[in-house]
Motif scaffolding. Structure first.
Motif, PDB file in Angstrom:
ATOM      1  N   ASP A 234       0.905  -1.173  -0.065  1.00  0.00           N
ATOM      2  CA  ASP A 234      -0.046  -0.203  -0.042  1.00  0.00           C
ATOM      3  C   ASP A 234       0.787   1.331   0.049  1.00  0.00           C
ATOM      4  O   ASP A 234       1.965   1.081   0.739  1.00  0.00           O
ATOM      5  N   GLN A 235       0.321   2.388  -0.654  1.00  0.00           N
ATOM      6  CA  GLN A 235       1.167   3.654  -1.045  1.00  0.00           C
ATOM      7  C   GLN A 235       0.684   4.773  -0.292  1.00  0.00           C
ATOM      8  O   GLN A 235       0.926   5.818  -0.679  1.00  0.00           O
ATOM      9  N   HIS A 236      -0.322   4.623   0.507  1.00  0.00           N
ATOM     10  CA  HIS A 236      -1.181   5.757   1.095  1.00  0.00           C
ATOM     11  C   HIS A 236      -0.432   6.491   2.273  1.00  0.00           C
ATOM     12  O   HIS A 236       0.279   5.690   3.061  1.00  0.00           O
ATOM     13  N   SER A 237      -0.662   7.608   2.018  1.00  0.00           N
ATOM     14  CA  SER A 237      -0.334   8.385   3.351  1.00  0.00           C
ATOM     15  C   SER A 237      -1.523   9.285   3.906  1.00  0.00           C
ATOM     16  O   SER A 237      -2.551   9.148   3.193  1.00  0.00           O
ATOM     17  N   LEU A 238      -1.460  10.004   4.853  1.00  0.00           N
ATOM     18  CA  LEU A 238      -2.745  10.561   5.620  1.00  0.00           C
ATOM     19  C   LEU A 238      -2.542  11.921   5.456  1.00  0.00           C
ATOM     20  O   LEU A 238      -1.460  12.883   5.160  1.00  0.00           O
ATOM     21  N   PHE A 239      -3.734  12.598   5.041  1.00  0.00           N
ATOM     22  CA  PHE A 239      -3.742  14.049   5.028  1.00  0.00           C
ATOM     23  C   PHE A 239      -3.182  14.688   6.047  1.00  0.00           C
ATOM     24  O   PHE A 239      -2.724  15.835   5.876  1.00  0.00           O
ATOM     25  N   SER A 240      -3.462  14.163   7.281  1.00  0.00           N
ATOM     26  CA  SER A 240      -3.198  15.003   8.546  1.00  0.00           C
ATOM     27  C   SER A 240      -1.846  15.040   8.514  1.00  0.00           C
ATOM     28  O   SER A 240      -1.074  16.050   8.821  1.00  0.00           O
ATOM     29  N   SER A 241      -0.688  13.948   8.045  1.00  0.00           N
ATOM     30  CA  SER A 241       0.439  13.906   8.095  1.00  0.00           C
ATOM     31  C   SER A 241       1.091  14.957   7.233  1.00  0.00           C
ATOM     32  O   SER A 241       2.112  15.539   7.563  1.00  0.00           O
ATOM     33  N   LEU A 242       0.776  14.838   6.019  1.00  0.00           N
ATOM     34  CA  LEU A 242       1.156  15.768   5.132  1.00  0.00           C
ATOM     35  C   LEU A 242       0.899  17.270   5.254  1.00  0.00           C
ATOM     36  O   LEU A 242       1.827  18.111   5.229  1.00  0.00           O
ATOM     37  N   CYS A 276       4.750  22.382  -2.279  1.00  0.00           N
ATOM     38  CA  CYS A 276       4.356  21.382  -3.286  1.00  0.00           C
ATOM     39  C   CYS A 276       4.604  20.019  -2.909  1.00  0.00           C
ATOM     40  O   CYS A 276       5.819  19.733  -2.065  1.00  0.00           O
ATOM     41  N   TYR A 277       4.056  19.075  -3.409  1.00  0.00           N
ATOM     42  CA  TYR A 277       4.341  17.648  -3.227  1.00  0.00           C
ATOM     43  C   TYR A 277       4.267  16.889  -4.367  1.00  0.00           C
ATOM     44  O   TYR A 277       3.433  17.424  -5.550  1.00  0.00           O
ATOM     45  N   ASP A 278       5.180  15.804  -4.790  1.00  0.00           N
ATOM     46  CA  ASP A 278       4.989  15.116  -5.872  1.00  0.00           C
ATOM     47  C   ASP A 278       3.942  14.522  -6.300  1.00  0.00           C
ATOM     48  O   ASP A 278       3.817  14.572  -7.565  1.00  0.00           O
ATOM     49  N   TYR A 279       3.117  13.772  -5.360  1.00  0.00           N
ATOM     50  CA  TYR A 279       2.133  13.077  -6.048  1.00  0.00           C
ATOM     51  C   TYR A 279       1.173  12.951  -4.728  1.00  0.00           C
ATOM     52  O   TYR A 279       1.475  12.435  -3.580  1.00  0.00           O
ATOM     53  N   LEU A 280       0.040  13.040  -4.929  1.00  0.00           N
ATOM     54  CA  LEU A 280      -1.367  13.016  -3.995  1.00  0.00           C
ATOM     55  C   LEU A 280      -2.416  12.123  -4.165  1.00  0.00           C
ATOM     56  O   LEU A 280      -3.397  12.334  -3.773  1.00  0.00           O
ATOM     57  N   TYR A 281      -2.020  11.081  -5.167  1.00  0.00           N
ATOM     58  CA  TYR A 281      -3.336  10.392  -5.257  1.00  0.00           C
ATOM     59  C   TYR A 281      -3.312   9.456  -4.151  1.00  0.00           C
ATOM     60  O   TYR A 281      -4.688   9.267  -3.756  1.00  0.00           O
ATOM     61  N   TYR A 282      -2.403   8.905  -3.683  1.00  0.00           N
ATOM     62  CA  TYR A 282      -2.449   7.846  -2.558  1.00  0.00           C
ATOM     63  C   TYR A 282      -2.437   8.653  -1.049  1.00  0.00           C
ATOM     64  O   TYR A 282      -1.626   8.565  -0.628  1.00  0.00           O
ATOM     65  N   VAL A 283      -3.793   9.334  -0.933  1.00  0.00           N
ATOM     66  CA  VAL A 283      -3.588  10.167   0.382  1.00  0.00           C
ATOM     67  C   VAL A 283      -5.218   9.630   0.853  1.00  0.00           C
ATOM     68  O   VAL A 283      -6.074   9.773   0.096  1.00  0.00           O
ATOM     69  N   CYS A 284      -5.320   9.526   2.024  1.00  0.00           N
ATOM     70  CA  CYS A 284      -6.506   9.426   2.714  1.00  0.00           C
ATOM     71  C   CYS A 284      -6.536   9.910   3.981  1.00  0.00           C
ATOM     72  O   CYS A 284      -5.576  10.187   4.791  1.00  0.00           O
ATOM     73  N   SER A 285      -7.794   9.795   4.535  1.00  0.00           N
ATOM     74  CA  SER A 285      -7.959  10.173   6.103  1.00  0.00           C
ATOM     75  C   SER A 285      -8.118   9.157   7.103  1.00  0.00           C
ATOM     76  O   SER A 285      -7.517   9.231   8.443  1.00  0.00           O
ATOM     77  N   HIS A 286      -8.647   7.873   6.664  1.00  0.00           N
ATOM     78  CA  HIS A 286      -8.517   6.756   7.629  1.00  0.00           C
ATOM     79  C   HIS A 286      -8.160   5.346   7.060  1.00  0.00           C
ATOM     80  O   HIS A 286      -7.306   4.803   7.681  1.00  0.00           O
ATOM     81  N   GLN A 287      -8.676   5.079   5.614  1.00  0.00           N
ATOM     82  CA  GLN A 287      -8.107   3.922   5.125  1.00  0.00           C
ATOM     83  C   GLN A 287      -7.936   4.165   3.587  1.00  0.00           C
ATOM     84  O   GLN A 287      -8.397   4.886   2.967  1.00  0.00           O
ATOM     85  N   PRO A 288      -7.211   3.109   3.208  1.00  0.00           N
ATOM     86  CA  PRO A 288      -6.853   3.195   1.525  1.00  0.00           C
ATOM     87  C   PRO A 288      -8.088   3.372   0.713  1.00  0.00           C
ATOM     88  O   PRO A 288      -9.131   2.425   1.073  1.00  0.00           O
ATOM     89  N   PHE A 289      -7.889   3.994  -0.282  1.00  0.00           N
ATOM     90  CA  PHE A 289      -9.215   3.934  -1.365  1.00  0.00           C
ATOM     91  C   PHE A 289     -10.521   4.564  -0.938  1.00  0.00           C
ATOM     92  O   PHE A 289     -11.491   3.689  -1.096  1.00  0.00           O
ATOM     93  N   GLU A 290     -10.729   5.339   0.035  1.00  0.00           N
ATOM     94  CA  GLU A 290     -11.735   5.733   0.681  1.00  0.00           C
ATOM     95  C   GLU A 290     -12.720   6.643  -0.049  1.00  0.00           C
ATOM     96  O   GLU A 290     -13.940   6.925   0.708  1.00  0.00           O
ATOM     97  N   SER A 296     -16.014  10.159   3.053  1.00  0.00           N
ATOM     98  CA  SER A 296     -14.758  10.246   2.446  1.00  0.00           C
ATOM     99  C   SER A 296     -14.587  12.106   2.653  1.00  0.00           C
ATOM    100  O   SER A 296     -15.465  12.696   1.764  1.00  0.00           O
ATOM    101  N   PRO A 297     -13.782  12.637   2.964  1.00  0.00           N
ATOM    102  CA  PRO A 297     -13.633  14.054   3.269  1.00  0.00           C
ATOM    103  C   PRO A 297     -13.214  14.754   2.138  1.00  0.00           C
ATOM    104  O   PRO A 297     -13.762  15.935   1.667  1.00  0.00           O
TER     105      PRO A 297
END
Length: 474
Positions: A234-242, A276-290, A296-297
């Motif tokens: 899985d390649q997701h990061s969290l909105f809150s972390s970013l 700026c960030y290089d890539y923001l497709y894999y971002v979520c608030s709780h779980q992948p592909f939300e 979904s916020p």
């Protein structure tokens, strides 16, 4: 007793009579004079009150005759438009157009059009929670071939409406920097991609920085931005972390030596003005592909407000009318939209034969009937029309679609008439216009079409399962 006679009594009688007569004449004359004065004043009063004509104006020079000029209509100021967050028109260098008291945020795309739509959705949402103005690049033709020119975000989505509904500014890069500018701008950015996956030891590649003439120096983000630590699948990061990297405290703690930029060979920390960030497709608030979930916020606070342009909606209406055999001025009847994705999913079938892997039309028809029944239960309306969009190339399959009485848009001349982008864009609009929707499980195009149908049409949606025989049995 006798009274003594007054020797002056007769004299005073004579004098008093004369004096009295003189006084009476004086009083009479005075009264007459007052009466005459009163009459004169009253007459003057009447004359002026009966004739209110003002005195003539003073003599002046004859004014010059000026033709009347119609006052120009004032254009209302867009309270969230570019004029409120930029210095002015696009500049050769983007920095020359940024306001010092406004912070901005941007990112790039490189994953197919629908995924790129979701990436920009995430970018705008990250801008909301960091109090920054999103700056959106163009869409690039990663799904239709590199020979096709990019298309501006605002040619697909109604940006003024988006700004109004968000009540926040949203910019496109062409509003900030001159399109076609040959000047490379140095910019430091966060490298998220290298911290969330373990196959590519470099930032996520994209043609957009080069198209925008941006010379990027990347700083790898801390590994704690990854949603599931040390999990390679899985390649997701969290909105809150970013989001924490957008603020000084965590930014300073997370800095490591940056990579030199490819053009000028400069090493820059992540920019604080244009984050700026290089890539923001894999971002979520709780779980992948939300995105497919109701909480979904990114969808609730951004995606549902990303409406297509009126031009695209009108064009889609024309294609639907022609498919239904209706005149150009006829109202578009209510229909259920269907999206079946096959062509590029074949590799996911593995050793399962295609005819067993993908759901057959009778299974899809069952889902369509479920949507019909739900609409009838809710509204009492019977929906007769079904519009199918698909990448399927098998002519026999399309004949079976026609035998069901279903329709499909005719794209035989769409590319020649409107350009390579428009078959997929028109299909996306049609998918969102149905009062119900049936799509393909695991297809992001179907997932986002279902969200639009639920939000914009309050319609029922279904995603057909596939991958093995009987996958959608229920």
């Amino acid at each position: 007793m006798d009274l003594k006679p007054n020797p002056y009594s007769g004299h005073f009688k004579a004098i008093g009579l004369k004096t009295l007569l003189s006084k009476r004449r004086f009083i009479f004359v005075a009264c007459a004079s007052l009466l005459l004065l009163s009459i004169t004043c009253f007459s003057t009063f009447l004359r002026y009150t009966e004739s209110p004509t003002p005195p003539p104006p003073p003599v002046t020079e004859t004014p010059e005759v000026v033709e009347s000029v119609e006052k120009p209509t004032e254009v209302p100021v867009d309270p969230y438009g570019p004029k409120t967050v930029l210095k002015g028109d696009p500049t050769v260098s983007f920095r020359d157009n940024l306001l010092p008291n406004v912070n901005y945020i941007t990112s790039w795309v490189s994953a197919g059009w629908t995924n790129d739509v979701m990436t920009y959705m995430n970018l705008i949402y990250l801008g909301l929670i960091t109090d920054r103005v999103p700056v959106l690049p163009e869409f690039i033709p990663s799904h239709i071939g590199g020979h096709v020119p990019p298309i501006p975000f605002g040619e697909v989505f109604d940006v003024p409406r988006l700004r109004t509904e968000l009540q926040k500014p949203v910019l496109e890069w062409w509003e900030v920097k001159q399109h076609g500018s040959g000047q490379f701008d140095d910019l430091g950015c966060w490298n998220i991609w290298q911290s969330v996956q373990y196959r590519e030891p470099y930032p996520r590649p994209s043609r957009i920085p080069n198209d925008l003439k941006l010379d990027i120096s990347y700083t790898q983000a801390p590994t704690w931005v990854k949603l599931i630590p040390d999990y390679e699948h899985d390649q997701h990061s969290l909105f809150s972390s970013l989001a924490t990297l957008a603020f000084p405290t965590m930014r300073e703690k997370s800095l490591v030596p940056p990579l030199p930029s490819p053009q000028h060979n400069v090493s820059l920390p992540p920019d604080e003005h244009m984050l700026c960030y290089d890539y923001l497709y894999y971002v979520c608030s709780h779980q992948p592909f939300e995105l497919e979930y109701d909480y979904s916020p990114a969808w609730r606070y951004v995606g549902q407000f990303m409406h297509f342009t009126p031009k695209l909606e009108q064009l889609a209406d024309e294609y639907v009318r022609r498919a239904f055999g209706l005149p150009s001025d006829a109202p578009v009847p209510a229909f259920i939209s269907v999206h079946i994705r096959h062509y590029d999913f074949e590799t996911w079938c593995g050793e399962v034969p295609i005819y067993d892997c993908f759901a057959p039309l009778p299974v899809i028809n069952r889902r369509v009937q479920e949507a019909r029944d739900e609409i009838y239960t809710r509204t009492g309306h019977v929906i007769k029309h079904v519009m199918v969009t698909s990448d399927e190339r098998n002519a026999t399959w399309w004949q079976e679609v026609a035998q069901l009485g279903w329709f499909t848009p005719d794209h035989s001349s769409t590319k020649d008439t409107y350009g390579d982008w428009y078959p997929v864009l028109i299909d996306a609009v049609i998918q969102s216009q149905g009062v119900g929707f049936v799509g393909t499980d695991r297809s992001t195009m179907s997932i986002i079409a279902a969200k639009r149908t639920e939000s914009w049409q309050a319609g029922p949606t279904r995603l057909v399962l596939w991958g093995e025989p009987g996958a959608d049995d229920h």
